[in-house]
Design an enzyme around this catalytic site. Structure first.
Site, short mmCIF file in Angstrom:
data_model
loop_
_atom_site.label_atom_id
_atom_site.label_comp_id
_atom_site.label_asym_id
_atom_site.label_seq_id
_atom_site.Cartn_x
_atom_site.Cartn_y
_atom_site.Cartn_z
N LYS A 41 0.84 -1.21 0.00
CA LYS A 41 0.00 0.00 0.00
C LYS A 41 0.87 1.25 0.00
O LYS A 41 0.60 2.22 -0.74
CB LYS A 41 -0.93 0.00 1.21
CG LYS A 41 -2.10 -0.96 1.11
CD LYS A 41 -2.97 -0.89 2.35
CE LYS A 41 -4.13 -1.87 2.27
NZ LYS A 41 -5.00 -1.82 3.48
N SER B 282 -0.81 1.01 5.81
CA SER B 282 -1.20 0.19 6.97
C SER B 282 -2.26 -0.82 6.56
O SER B 282 -3.06 -0.56 5.64
CB SER B 282 -1.72 1.09 8.09
OG SER B 282 -2.05 0.32 9.24
N ASP B 283 -2.27 -1.95 7.24
CA ASP B 283 -3.29 -2.97 6.97
C ASP B 283 -3.61 -3.69 8.27
O ASP B 283 -2.72 -3.92 9.10
CB ASP B 283 -2.80 -3.97 5.93
CG ASP B 283 -3.94 -4.82 5.39
OD1 ASP B 283 -4.89 -4.26 4.83
OD2 ASP B 283 -3.88 -6.07 5.54
N THR B 284 -4.89 -4.02 8.44
CA THR B 284 -5.34 -4.71 9.65
C THR B 284 -6.08 -5.98 9.27
O THR B 284 -6.94 -5.95 8.38
CB THR B 284 -6.28 -3.80 10.47
OG1 THR B 284 -5.58 -2.61 10.84
CG2 THR B 284 -6.75 -4.51 11.74
N ALA C 150 -0.26 -4.02 10.53
CA ALA C 150 1.10 -3.72 10.06
C ALA C 150 1.16 -2.27 9.61
O ALA C 150 0.19 -1.74 9.06
CB ALA C 150 1.48 -4.64 8.91
#
Length: 199
Positions: free
Chosen positions: A50, A70-72, A107
């Site tokens: 991203k 960011s990624d969840t 992250a």
């Protein structure tokens, strides 16, 4: 300049708590796990990709410019839970989380043209027992449809949570402490480059 590669209003609101100024940049990627890819590696790859996609979409990038990606994800018994396709999918996910502990992994990646700074934050979340009727009512609220794992801790699903062990802001979508530390590191690196360039 500092950029956030995210459309998430939750991340934008959280970032405002630690960053005075930032601009949004689009970052569309293919969010599909590789075969046998473990959850922690997948969520980190997503955050980095991203940020990289966001960096490509910045019109004029300077060495001192950084992009945050960011990624969840929600993980139950090592299985990654994505966004629900329909009510049955939501019912299956939340029934599987009912009266159990699961993990939420977020992250973060802060990158520029030469450097990648990244971290994965893992938080344990414990749900109380949830009935099928409660899940149906929750689905009809419209909240679960765009949420990984079919719930948002900051919304109506907060009543399902008995306790968390770790970062609350990470479960919402952006771990504030860890993100601020990466931003401080990025800022220090930019300052060092500026000083070296002035010599």
């Amino acid at each position: 300049m500092f950029y956030l590669a995210s459309k998430s209003p939750r991340r934008q609101e959280l970032l405002k708590q630690i960053a005075e100024q930032f601009e949004l940049v689009s970052a569309d990627i293919n969010e599909v796990a590789f075969k046998d890819e473990v959850a922690e590696k997948f969520v980190l790859r997503m955050a980095i990709e991203k940020a990289q996609a966001g960096l490509k979409n910045v019109v004029t990038i300077n060495p001192s410019d950084w992009v945050l990606g960011s990624d969840t994800i929600v993980v139950n018994n090592n299985n990654i839970l994505g966004k629900p396709k329909d009510f049955e999918d939501c019912l299956q996910m939340l029934s599987g989380l009912s009266n159990k502990k699961h993990q939420v992994m977020t992250a973060i990646a802060v990158i520029n043209a030469d450097t990648v700074l990244s971290e994965v934050v893992v938080t344990d979340v414990v749900f109380r027992a949830i009935t099928d009727v409660e899940i149906k009512d929750y689905w009809q609220s419209g909240e679960p449809q765009d949420k990984a794992g079919s719930y948002g801790i900051q919304g109506l699903a907060g009543k399902f949570v008995k306790r968390i062990e770790g970062s609350y802001s990470s479960v919402v979508g952006l771990p504030l402490y860890e993100t601020e530390q990466l931003l401080l590191t990025a800022k220090a690196q930019s300052k060092k480059l500026t000083l070296e360039g002035a010599k």
